[in-house]
Structure formats: structure tokens, C-alpha cells
Design a protein around this motif. Sequence first.
Motif, PDB file in Angstrom:
ATOM      1  N   ARG A  30       0.804  -1.221   0.000  1.00 48.26           N
ATOM      2  CA  ARG A  30       0.000   0.000   0.000  1.00 48.26           C
ATOM      3  C   ARG A  30       0.839   1.275   0.000  1.00 48.26           C
ATOM      4  N   LEU A  31       2.090   1.175   0.434  1.00 46.46           N
ATOM      5  CA  LEU A  31       2.971   2.350   0.447  1.00 46.46           C
ATOM      6  C   LEU A  31       3.902   2.389  -0.767  1.00 46.46           C
ATOM      7  N   ILE A  95       2.708   1.044  14.944  1.00 44.68           N
ATOM      8  CA  ILE A  95       1.404   0.461  14.664  1.00 44.68           C
ATOM      9  C   ILE A  95       1.504  -1.041  14.914  1.00 44.68           C
ATOM     10  N   ALA A  96       0.510  -1.576  15.559  1.00 46.69           N
ATOM     11  CA  ALA A  96       0.490  -3.006  15.858  1.00 46.69           C
ATOM     12  C   ALA A  96       0.328  -3.805  14.566  1.00 46.69           C
ATOM     13  N   GLY A  97       1.119  -4.862  14.450  1.00 49.25           N
ATOM     14  CA  GLY A  97       1.015  -5.727  13.285  1.00 49.25           C
ATOM     15  C   GLY A  97      -0.389  -6.290  13.122  1.00 49.25           C
ATOM     16  N   ALA A  98      -1.062  -6.573  14.239  1.00 48.91           N
ATOM     17  CA  ALA A  98      -2.435  -7.095  14.187  1.00 48.91           C
ATOM     18  C   ALA A  98      -3.376  -6.077  13.548  1.00 48.91           C
ATOM     19  N   ASP A 105      -5.614  -1.079   4.732  1.00 46.92           N
ATOM     20  CA  ASP A 105      -5.918   0.162   4.010  1.00 46.92           C
ATOM     21  C   ASP A 105      -5.998   1.355   4.957  1.00 46.92           C
ATOM     22  N   THR A 106      -6.659   1.175   6.090  1.00 50.82           N
ATOM     23  CA  THR A 106      -6.754   2.255   7.074  1.00 50.82           C
ATOM     24  C   THR A 106      -5.384   2.557   7.656  1.00 50.82           C
ATOM     25  N   ALA A 107      -4.596   1.530   7.921  1.00 52.21           N
ATOM     26  CA  ALA A 107      -3.243   1.743   8.446  1.00 52.21           C
ATOM     27  C   ALA A 107      -2.426   2.586   7.475  1.00 52.21           C
ATOM     28  N   ALA A 108      -2.478   2.244   6.202  1.00 51.86           N
ATOM     29  CA  ALA A 108      -1.725   2.991   5.190  1.00 51.86           C
ATOM     30  C   ALA A 108      -2.243   4.416   5.066  1.00 51.86           C
ATOM     31  N   THR A 109      -3.554   4.597   5.084  1.00 49.66           N
ATOM     32  CA  THR A 109      -4.145   5.937   4.994  1.00 49.66           C
ATOM     33  C   THR A 109      -3.691   6.809   6.161  1.00 49.66           C
ATOM     34  N   ASP A 110      -3.712   6.252   7.357  1.00 52.17           N
ATOM     35  CA  ASP A 110      -3.261   7.005   8.539  1.00 52.17           C
ATOM     36  C   ASP A 110      -1.796   7.409   8.407  1.00 52.17           C
ATOM     37  N   ILE A 111      -0.967   6.499   7.956  1.00 47.76           N
ATOM     38  CA  ILE A 111       0.464   6.777   7.792  1.00 47.76           C
ATOM     39  C   ILE A 111       0.677   7.861   6.746  1.00 47.76           C
ATOM     40  N   LEU A 112      -0.028   7.779   5.637  1.00 46.02           N
ATOM     41  CA  LEU A 112       0.108   8.790   4.588  1.00 46.02           C
ATOM     42  C   LEU A 112      -0.339  10.163   5.067  1.00 46.02           C
ATOM     43  N   GLU A 113      -1.393  10.213   5.884  1.00 47.36           N
ATOM     44  CA  GLU A 113      -1.851  11.495   6.440  1.00 47.36           C
ATOM     45  C   GLU A 113      -0.799  12.100   7.367  1.00 47.36           C
TER      46      GLU A 113
END
Length: 127
Positions: A30-31, A95-98, A105-113
Motif C-alpha cells: 500500500r505504500l 502500529i500493531a502488526g495485528a 488500508d486504514t493503516a496505510a491511509t493514517d500513515i500517509l496522512e
Amino acid sequence: MEAKRYRLKYELARTFRRALTPPEARLSVRLKGRPKGIHFRRQHAIGPYILDFYCAAAPLAVEVDGSVHDEDDVARRDERRTAWLQEQNVMVHRIAGADVMYDPDTAATDILEIAAKRIALSADRKI
């Protein structure tokens, strides 16, 4: 001796890039390809550490933590690592691996923000 240590660390980072954990692999997809124009490096060596993901433009380190990071000795090492990176003006986002496995997708979106905000702050300071 310092050159040898430097070379070994970069070889280790290369090895890590070839053997991502399942959460790292999900996030990497995703990144990859500069989403929103933001470039992330996988398993990036910086100082004495190898970061799971690093955005130089932000500067932002993303660490995907498995359950082993809950252990006291690992948590203390993580604290030292975070303190050292903050001294270098690198923000650490854990960020937790779980969480990545559950909703990458949400993890990637948060990181990009987070990265976009840090890049914007950096640009504002240079003006």
C-alpha cells in the motif's frame, strides 16, 4: 572497522527487505509506488537502527510492532530507539502488526496522512 559495521548493517537491511513479516508485506504493497507523491523506503538503515519504513521527506519512521514488542526488554529497547530517532528529528509512528493485518488500508491511509502533515510543516518552516 566503522566501514565494516556500516556495510554489515546495510547488508542486514537488504536481507530484511527480502523477508518482510506478513504485516510489513501488507503495508508495503500500500505504500509502494509513491502514493499521494510520498516515497517510503522499506527496511531503511539510519544510525544504529533499521527502520521498517522511512519517509525522508517527512521525516517519519513507521514501525510495525508484533506481540514481541510487549515484552519488557523489547519495550525498553524500543523506547531508546524512539528517543534516539526523535533526537535526529525523526517522528516514530508505531502500529500493531495485528492492526495492519485487520485493516491494512486504514493503516496505510493514517500513515500517509501523518507523512503529508509533516511534509507540509517542513515546507512551511522553509518559507
